[in-house]
Design an enzyme around this catalytic site. Structure first.
Site, PDB file in Angstrom:
ATOM      1  N   LYS A 116      85.991 124.959 -64.429  1.00 63.69           N
ATOM      2  CA  LYS A 116      85.532 123.624 -63.976  1.00 63.69           C
ATOM      3  C   LYS A 116      84.645 123.719 -62.734  1.00 63.69           C
ATOM      4  CE  LYS A 116      89.217 120.862 -66.044  1.00 63.69           C
ATOM      5  NZ  LYS A 116      90.165 121.882 -66.536  1.00 63.69           N
TER       6      LYS A 116
ATOM      7  N   ILE B 106      76.713 123.120 -55.727  1.00 64.21           N
ATOM      8  CA  ILE B 106      75.253 123.011 -55.797  1.00 64.21           C
ATOM      9  C   ILE B 106      74.741 123.959 -56.892  1.00 64.21           C
ATOM     10  CG2 ILE B 106      74.958 122.280 -53.391  1.00 64.21           C
ATOM     11  CD1 ILE B 106      74.098 125.167 -52.754  1.00 64.21           C
TER      12      ILE B 106
ATOM     13  N   THR C 222      91.249 113.372 -67.359  1.00 57.61           N
ATOM     14  CA  THR C 222      92.160 112.372 -67.941  1.00 57.61           C
ATOM     15  C   THR C 222      93.212 111.918 -66.927  1.00 57.61           C
ATOM     16  OG1 THR C 222      93.339 114.214 -68.908  1.00 57.61           O
ATOM     17  CG2 THR C 222      91.912 112.986 -70.373  1.00 57.61           C
TER      18      THR C 222
ATOM     19  N   ARG D  86     101.977 124.365 -74.285  1.00 54.81           N
ATOM     20  CA  ARG D  86     103.438 124.350 -74.421  1.00 54.81           C
ATOM     21  C   ARG D  86     103.989 124.122 -75.824  1.00 54.81           C
ATOM     22  NH1 ARG D  86     103.765 120.430 -69.447  1.00 54.81           N
ATOM     23  NH2 ARG D  86     101.798 119.892 -70.459  1.00 54.81           N
TER      24      ARG D  86
ATOM     25  N   THR E  17      74.824 127.794 -56.400  1.00 50.96           N
ATOM     26  CA  THR E  17      76.155 128.418 -56.389  1.00 50.96           C
ATOM     27  C   THR E  17      76.738 128.489 -57.799  1.00 50.96           C
ATOM     28  OG1 THR E  17      76.494 127.626 -54.151  1.00 50.96           O
ATOM     29  CG2 THR E  17      78.477 128.182 -55.383  1.00 50.96           C
TER      30      THR E  17
ATOM     31  N   GLN F 166     101.920 115.044 -71.026  1.00 57.68           N
ATOM     32  CA  GLN F 166     100.695 114.467 -71.578  1.00 57.68           C
ATOM     33  C   GLN F 166     100.983 113.007 -71.946  1.00 57.68           C
ATOM     34  OE1 GLN F 166      97.902 115.960 -71.544  1.00 57.68           O
ATOM     35  NE2 GLN F 166      98.130 118.158 -71.867  1.00 57.68           N
TER      36      GLN F 166
ATOM     37  N   ASP G 156      98.788 129.436 -69.610  1.00 56.59           N
ATOM     38  CA  ASP G 156      99.260 128.912 -68.327  1.00 56.59           C
ATOM     39  C   ASP G 156     100.545 129.659 -68.001  1.00 56.59           C
ATOM     40  OD1 ASP G 156      97.167 127.046 -68.218  1.00 56.59           O
ATOM     41  OD2 ASP G 156      98.274 125.602 -69.424  1.00 56.59           O
TER      42      ASP G 156
END
Ligand code: C5P
Length: 233
Positions: A64, A68, A117, A208, A71, A187, A12
């Protein structure tokens, strides 16, 4: 080659040169690298290739996908050249969508995200889910595995119920992991790495707790990754 811990390091980072340094510093300690939507939207396939050219560690592409079936099938084919070990899709896209991803990427382990989450019981009820987050996650995990998913992403607190529901052959991957020596950042419900593995997770996603050492330089990051990995191998 040294043995690597079952950790995917979350890349990240909005600076590709820094991301490449993270990979160099940690690749002997971690099993692979997770690149998500932010990385992909910023650096694209070329950015992912810069990372994979540097290392033989595994790639976890956390896109993620949720669309459809046609795709999702095309998107899966489009990233197949990057040779990810895991590619995420939302189980809530339904069985046909998960099946489309699995058949478009036969060499990729399609990893289904069950319930984010970040969603509370109230959020779930607002979008029409009838059961609580844990029951919904277990149901979606079963649906995804029946449709060809070979991995499930879940919170540490769901590992045990999902393992019971999907059996031993499915990889369970969990973020939200924090060594006792580090803070929780944003978190909420965390678990330490060893406990998450004992609960039944195959791989952990960590960012992290490892990458924060970068502010002290390359060697500090190398040492942090090696220390956290040593607890697991
Ligand atoms: O820095 P940290 O260890 O919290 O990073 C965890 C990684 O896992 C991030 O890339 C984050 O987006 C991802 N993730 C998460 N919780 C989820 C799903 C994904 O932390 N439920």
């Amino acid at each position: 080659m040294t043995k690597r811990a079952p950790i995917f390091l979350a890349i990240d980072c909005d600076d590709l040169e820094v991301a490449l340094s993270w990979v160099k510093a940690t690749q002997n300690s971690v099993y692979g690298f997770k690149m998500g939507l932010e990385f992909f939207a910023t650096f694209g396939s070329e950015g992912v290739r810069r990372i994979t050219d540097l290392t033989d560690a595994e790639l976890f592409l956390d896109l993620k996908l949720h669309d459809i079936p046609n795709t999702v099938s095309a998107a899966t084919r489009a990233v197949s050249d990057l040779k990810p070990r895991f590619l995420t899709v939302h189980a809530a896209g339904g069985a046909a969508m998960v099946r489309a991803a699995a058949s478009a990427g036969p060499n990729i382990d399609i990893a289904a995200v069950t319930i984010l989450t970040s969603l509370s019981s109230t959020d779930l009820s607002d979008i029409g889910f009838k059961s609580n987050p844990l029951e919904s996650a277990v149901r979606l995990a079963q649906l995804a595995v029946s449709a060809g998913a070979r991995a499930i992403i879940c919170s540490p607190l769901e590992i045990s119920a999902i393992r019971t529901a999907v059996g031993a052959d499915v990889s369970i991957i969990t973020p939200g992991v924090r060594p006792s020596s580090s803070g929780s950042d944003d978190q909420q419900r965390t678990m330490d790495p060893k406990s998450a593995i004992s609960e039944g997770a195959n791989y952990l996603v960590m960012g992290r707790p490892i990458t924060s050492a970068w502010t002290e330089g390359f060697s500090a990051l190398q040492d942090r990754a090696a220390t956290i990995a040593a607890e697991l191998i």
